[in-house]
Design an enzyme around this catalytic site. Sequence first.
Site, PDB file in Angstrom:
ATOM      1  N   HIS A 257      13.900  -1.951  -0.570  1.00  0.00           N
ATOM      2  CA  HIS A 257      14.905  -3.248  -0.916  1.00  0.00           C
ATOM      3  C   HIS A 257      14.313  -4.276  -0.277  1.00  0.00           C
ATOM      4  O   HIS A 257      14.900  -5.059   0.402  1.00  0.00           O
ATOM      5  CB  HIS A 257      16.181  -2.828  -0.427  1.00  0.00           C
ATOM      6  N   PHE A 258      13.224  -5.037  -0.628  1.00  0.00           N
ATOM      7  CA  PHE A 258      12.161  -4.846  -1.804  1.00  0.00           C
ATOM      8  C   PHE A 258      11.089  -4.977  -1.075  1.00  0.00           C
ATOM      9  O   PHE A 258      10.841  -5.832  -0.269  1.00  0.00           O
ATOM     10  CB  PHE A 258      12.392  -5.909  -2.735  1.00  0.00           C
TER      11      PHE A 258
END
Length: 153
Positions: A54-55
């Site tokens: 994420h991410f």
Amino acid sequence: MNQPSVIKLRELLDLLPHRYPFLLVDKVLSYDIEARSITAQKNVTINEPFFMGHFPNAPIMPGVLILEALAQAAGVLIGLVLENDRNKRIALFLGIQKAKFRQAVRPGDVLTLQADFSLISSKGGKAWAQARVDSQLVTEAELSFALVDKESI
């Protein structure tokens, strides 16, 4: 009255059931049992497991985990208020109202977690909670909790 002592990790482990990797409060900066208020801190590092997905190229702390950090800070205050009952009862996260995410939280940020309770009773509680980075509001929400016997879960 505002309590002068900081609550560090070892003491937090007595007040919260959470453990790594889901313990999202690093220390309590201050609390006031009479005013039903607490301020805590979460140091957000690149080593957080959630940043792997994420991410990967633009790591951002998931908003739901910011809310969880706020709930854990509030849970510490509930534990302090329960005092003698905290070995028998536990606060369970019951609901979120009016949540707003205003800014991304990234590795290297220090989250300041503030919770002010409008209600703490034998059945549960309700708090207005805010997370800030460098005094900038990043997340706010109304959180509600149920108090249950530990043996019932």
